[in-house]
Design a protein around this motif. Structure first.
Motif, PDB file in Angstrom:
ATOM      1  N   HIS A   1       6.302  -2.750   9.364  1.00 32.87           N
ATOM      2  CA  HIS A   1       4.912  -2.671   8.911  1.00 32.87           C
ATOM      3  C   HIS A   1       4.835  -1.567   7.744  1.00 32.87           C
ATOM      4  N   ALA A   2       5.716  -0.575   7.886  1.00 34.09           N
ATOM      5  CA  ALA A   2       5.615   0.668   6.838  1.00 34.09           C
ATOM      6  C   ALA A   2       7.149   1.067   6.743  1.00 34.09           C
TER       7      ALA A   2
ATOM      8  N   GLN B   1       6.670  -7.555   5.713  1.00 31.11           N
ATOM      9  CA  GLN B   1       8.121  -8.124   5.778  1.00 31.11           C
ATOM     10  C   GLN B   1       8.080  -9.578   5.700  1.00 31.11           C
ATOM     11  N   ILE B   2       9.140 -10.072   4.872  1.00 31.54           N
ATOM     12  CA  ILE B   2       9.356 -11.359   4.465  1.00 31.54           C
ATOM     13  C   ILE B   2      10.507 -11.885   5.242  1.00 31.54           C
ATOM     14  N   LYS B   3      11.695 -11.033   5.331  1.00 31.89           N
ATOM     15  CA  LYS B   3      12.842 -11.601   6.421  1.00 31.89           C
ATOM     16  C   LYS B   3      13.463 -10.261   6.678  1.00 31.89           C
TER      17      LYS B   3
ATOM     18  N   GLY C   1       0.753  -1.096   0.086  1.00 30.57           N
ATOM     19  CA  GLY C   1       0.014  -0.165  -0.051  1.00 30.57           C
ATOM     20  C   GLY C   1       0.748   1.124  -0.128  1.00 30.57           C
ATOM     21  N   LYS C   2       0.178   2.424  -0.323  1.00 28.37           N
ATOM     22  CA  LYS C   2       0.964   3.680  -0.325  1.00 28.37           C
ATOM     23  C   LYS C   2      -0.174   4.779   0.082  1.00 28.37           C
TER      24      LYS C   2
ATOM     25  N   GLY D   1      11.268   4.531  15.616  1.00 22.82           N
ATOM     26  CA  GLY D   1      10.275   3.276  15.367  1.00 22.82           C
ATOM     27  C   GLY D   1       9.985   3.201  13.996  1.00 22.82           C
ATOM     28  N   ARG D   2      10.502   4.357  13.240  1.00 23.26           N
ATOM     29  CA  ARG D   2       9.922   4.165  11.658  1.00 23.26           C
ATOM     30  C   ARG D   2      11.169   4.122  10.698  1.00 23.26           C
TER      31      ARG D   2
END
Length: 191
Positions: free
Chosen positions: A77-78, A65-67, A51-52, A105-106
């Motif tokens: 998550h973003a 997130q995959i890895k 998403g955007k 945290g971002r």
């Protein structure tokens, strides 16, 4: 005639000064080897963009997130890219390798980072993410654009654009004697 020349000159100066701000805002990035990007990043992950959304002075990309290759224990998550000349444009439903910083945290990324589509990475690069790059973070990779490029210390690997893959598939790792050398993926690097 001199009044005409003078007014043209003043107009050109005004136009030039008007464009200086745009030129100053241009994103300037030095080429970096994938290992340098890995070592300089606080977080390195593989993720799919889902998403955007525009938020304040940034673009927020929602990701799955995959890895996690490097970073904290939390799931990201973003990803944020700030709306400057160095902002990154990503495609929805595409997987990427992200190298970035963690601020309050971002996770944030820039155009100067290393954020290629996952499918563009070679098998050697994918393997180095989990097995090689971290072991070479004590080494220095010196970018060389023309020969000769003298290496001043033994903890340095010289990165040139010689060869077909521009050294992108190599990893600079520390050997047992403390020196650094390029690793091709076959055995340990030799002195």
């Amino acid at each position: 005639m001199t009044r005409y020349v003078s007014s043209c000159f003043i107009t050109l100066v005004v136009l030039f000064l008007w464009r200086v701000e745009d030129i100053a805002d241009a994103c300037r990035c030095l080429p970096q080897h994938p290992q340098q990007a890995f070592c300089n990043a606080e977080i390195v992950i593989r993720a799919k963009v889902v998403g955007k959304k525009a938020v304040s002075n940034a673009i927020k990309y929602d990701i799955e997130q995959i890895k996690m290759f490097k970073g904290c224990d939390q799931v990201i998550h973003a990803i944020f890219t700030y709306t400057t000349s160095c902002s990154v444009t990503l495609e929805i439903n595409k997987e990427y390798l992200f190298t970035g910083k963690l601020k309050t945290g971002r996770m944030s990324i820039t155009l100067c980072g290393y954020n290629p589509p996952w499918e563009d990475l070679s098998a050697a690069q994918k393997n180095s993410l989990t097995h090689r790059y971290q072991s070479g973070c004590d080494c220095k990779i010196i970018h060389c654009t023309s020969l000769p490029c003298p290496i001043s210390t033994s903890d340095t690997c010289l990165w040139t654009y010689l060869g077909t893959d521009n050294g992108q598939n190599l990893a600079c790792i520390k050997r047992q004697d403390g020196s650094c050398a390029w690793y091709k993926g076959i055995g340990l690097p030799k002195k």
